[in-house]
Design a protein around this motif. Sequence first.
Motif, PDB file in Angstrom:
ATOM      1  N   GLY A  31      30.683   9.718  16.344  1.00 45.95           N
ATOM      2  CA  GLY A  31      29.804   9.764  17.511  1.00 45.95           C
ATOM      3  C   GLY A  31      28.361   9.765  17.086  1.00 45.95           C
ATOM      4  O   GLY A  31      28.037   9.817  15.900  1.00 45.95           O
ATOM      5  N   TYR A  32      27.476   9.703  18.069  1.00 44.38           N
ATOM      6  CA  TYR A  32      26.047   9.709  17.816  1.00 44.38           C
ATOM      7  C   TYR A  32      25.476  11.094  18.088  1.00 44.38           C
ATOM      8  O   TYR A  32      26.045  11.878  18.845  1.00 44.38           O
ATOM      9  CB  TYR A  32      25.338   8.683  18.705  1.00 44.38           C
ATOM     10  N   LEU A  33      24.333  11.353  17.493  1.00 41.07           N
ATOM     11  CA  LEU A  33      23.636  12.611  17.701  1.00 41.07           C
ATOM     12  C   LEU A  33      23.247  12.742  19.169  1.00 41.07           C
ATOM     13  O   LEU A  33      22.711  11.818  19.757  1.00 41.07           O
ATOM     14  CB  LEU A  33      22.371  12.641  16.832  1.00 41.07           C
ATOM     15  N   ARG A  34      23.541  13.874  19.750  1.00 37.62           N
ATOM     16  CA  ARG A  34      23.189  14.116  21.150  1.00 37.62           C
ATOM     17  C   ARG A  34      22.156  15.233  21.197  1.00 37.62           C
ATOM     18  O   ARG A  34      22.391  16.324  20.696  1.00 37.62           O
ATOM     19  CB  ARG A  34      24.432  14.511  21.932  1.00 37.62           C
ATOM     20  N   LEU A  35      21.031  14.934  21.795  1.00 38.61           N
ATOM     21  CA  LEU A  35      19.959  15.907  21.899  1.00 38.61           C
ATOM     22  C   LEU A  35      19.877  16.410  23.331  1.00 38.61           C
ATOM     23  O   LEU A  35      19.561  15.653  24.236  1.00 38.61           O
ATOM     24  CB  LEU A  35      18.626  15.275  21.488  1.00 38.61           C
ATOM     25  N   ASP A  36      20.189  17.659  23.520  1.00 34.19           N
ATOM     26  CA  ASP A  36      20.089  18.280  24.836  1.00 34.19           C
ATOM     27  C   ASP A  36      18.929  19.260  24.822  1.00 34.19           C
ATOM     28  O   ASP A  36      18.807  20.085  23.919  1.00 34.19           O
ATOM     29  CB  ASP A  36      21.370  19.047  25.184  1.00 34.19           C
ATOM     30  N   TYR A  37      18.089  19.148  25.831  1.00 29.63           N
ATOM     31  CA  TYR A  37      16.960  20.052  25.958  1.00 29.63           C
ATOM     32  C   TYR A  37      17.181  20.912  27.194  1.00 29.63           C
ATOM     33  O   TYR A  37      17.801  20.486  28.160  1.00 29.63           O
ATOM     34  CB  TYR A  37      15.655  19.258  26.072  1.00 29.63           C
ATOM     35  N   PRO A  38      16.644  22.128  27.180  1.00 23.08           N
ATOM     36  CA  PRO A  38      16.841  23.000  28.338  1.00 23.08           C
ATOM     37  C   PRO A  38      16.138  22.437  29.576  1.00 23.08           C
ATOM     38  O   PRO A  38      15.169  21.689  29.468  1.00 23.08           O
ATOM     39  CB  PRO A  38      16.204  24.326  27.909  1.00 23.08           C
ATOM     40  N   VAL A  39      16.650  22.814  30.733  1.00 33.67           N
ATOM     41  CA  VAL A  39      16.003  22.411  31.977  1.00 33.67           C
ATOM     42  C   VAL A  39      14.624  23.064  32.000  1.00 33.67           C
ATOM     43  O   VAL A  39      14.484  24.259  31.739  1.00 33.67           O
ATOM     44  CB  VAL A  39      16.848  22.859  33.195  1.00 33.67           C
ATOM     45  N   ALA A  40      13.626  22.266  32.287  1.00 32.69           N
ATOM     46  CA  ALA A  40      12.248  22.759  32.242  1.00 32.69           C
ATOM     47  C   ALA A  40      11.987  23.752  33.367  1.00 32.69           C
ATOM     48  O   ALA A  40      12.358  23.518  34.510  1.00 32.69           O
ATOM     49  CB  ALA A  40      11.275  21.590  32.333  1.00 32.69           C
ATOM     50  N   LYS A  41      11.343  24.844  32.999  1.00 34.78           N
ATOM     51  CA  LYS A  41      10.872  25.830  33.972  1.00 34.78           C
ATOM     52  C   LYS A  41       9.355  25.830  33.872  1.00 34.78           C
ATOM     53  O   LYS A  41       8.804  25.951  32.780  1.00 34.78           O
ATOM     54  CB  LYS A  41      11.425  27.215  33.640  1.00 34.78           C
ATOM     55  N   TYR A  42       8.707  25.706  35.015  1.00 34.43           N
ATOM     56  CA  TYR A  42       7.257  25.562  35.018  1.00 34.43           C
ATOM     57  C   TYR A  42       6.586  26.824  35.527  1.00 34.43           C
ATOM     58  O   TYR A  42       7.095  27.494  36.424  1.00 34.43           O
ATOM     59  CB  TYR A  42       6.850  24.358  35.871  1.00 34.43           C
ATOM     60  N   ALA A  43       5.433  27.109  34.926  1.00 35.00           N
ATOM     61  CA  ALA A  43       4.624  28.263  35.328  1.00 35.00           C
ATOM     62  C   ALA A  43       3.182  27.790  35.491  1.00 35.00           C
ATOM     63  O   ALA A  43       2.732  26.878  34.790  1.00 35.00           O
ATOM     64  CB  ALA A  43       4.702  29.360  34.270  1.00 35.00           C
ATOM     65  N   ASN A  44       2.470  28.412  36.402  1.00 34.03           N
ATOM     66  CA  ASN A  44       1.078  28.054  36.645  1.00 34.03           C
ATOM     67  C   ASN A  44       0.214  28.584  35.508  1.00 34.03           C
ATOM     68  O   ASN A  44       0.353  29.727  35.088  1.00 34.03           O
ATOM     69  CB  ASN A  44       0.612  28.623  37.987  1.00 34.03           C
ATOM     70  N   PHE A  45      -0.677  27.743  35.000  1.00 33.13           N
ATOM     71  CA  PHE A  45      -1.624  28.162  33.969  1.00 33.13           C
ATOM     72  C   PHE A  45      -3.020  28.175  34.578  1.00 33.13           C
ATOM     73  O   PHE A  45      -3.458  27.199  35.179  1.00 33.13           O
ATOM     74  CB  PHE A  45      -1.609  27.206  32.772  1.00 33.13           C
ATOM     75  N   GLU A  46      -3.689  29.300  34.391  1.00 35.57           N
ATOM     76  CA  GLU A  46      -5.034  29.450  34.935  1.00 35.57           C
ATOM     77  C   GLU A  46      -5.855  30.303  33.980  1.00 35.57           C
ATOM     78  O   GLU A  46      -5.360  31.287  33.422  1.00 35.57           O
ATOM     79  CB  GLU A  46      -4.961  30.116  36.312  1.00 35.57           C
TER      80      GLU A  46
END
Length: 187
Positions: A31-46
């Motif tokens: 098989g081929y390499l499978r790259l899974d990334y976590p579901v993005a969680k966003y936060a406000n930057f100020e």
Amino acid sequence: MPTKQLTIFSLLALIFSLFSCKDEVLPKPSGYLRLDYPVAKYANFENNCPFTFEMNSDAIIKGEKDCGFTITYPKMKATIYLTYKPVDQNIDKLLRDAQKLTYEHVIKADDILEQPYLNPDKKVYGMFYQVDGNAATNSQFYVTDSTKHFVTGSVYFYAKPNYDSIMPAASYIKNDMQRLMETLKWK
């Protein structure tokens, strides 16, 4: 006659066996390499800069001088560079510089896709560039209110630019950059 036929048959079998083995057989990878990334969680930057935005909470942000920032993704070996410039009757120059930075990659790029961004309610106008191919950067953008503020962003990977290899990470960070651009607000 049977001895003569047996000799001819043996000779033919020997000839076929000598010419039938040409290439060495290699096993196929499972098989081929499978790259899974976590579901993005966003936060406000100020902070005390004249703009705010949302960013991936898994990324690490560091402030630079003059409201510039680096947003690093250590697991993907990538960094988004944000630059802020005040607009002082120089919007044409800022726009030319941002577009020039993108089109310097045209030598290595297979394609550059331009996606305009307009949000008149927040007075945020800009362009998102997706650069396909083995260019040094795969995504760039600029946003402005065209009277006071101008922000540019670009992503760079700490690896040789091989688009096929970094495509999953480049796609993940491209989504983060679009979210950053679309949530940017002027103070």
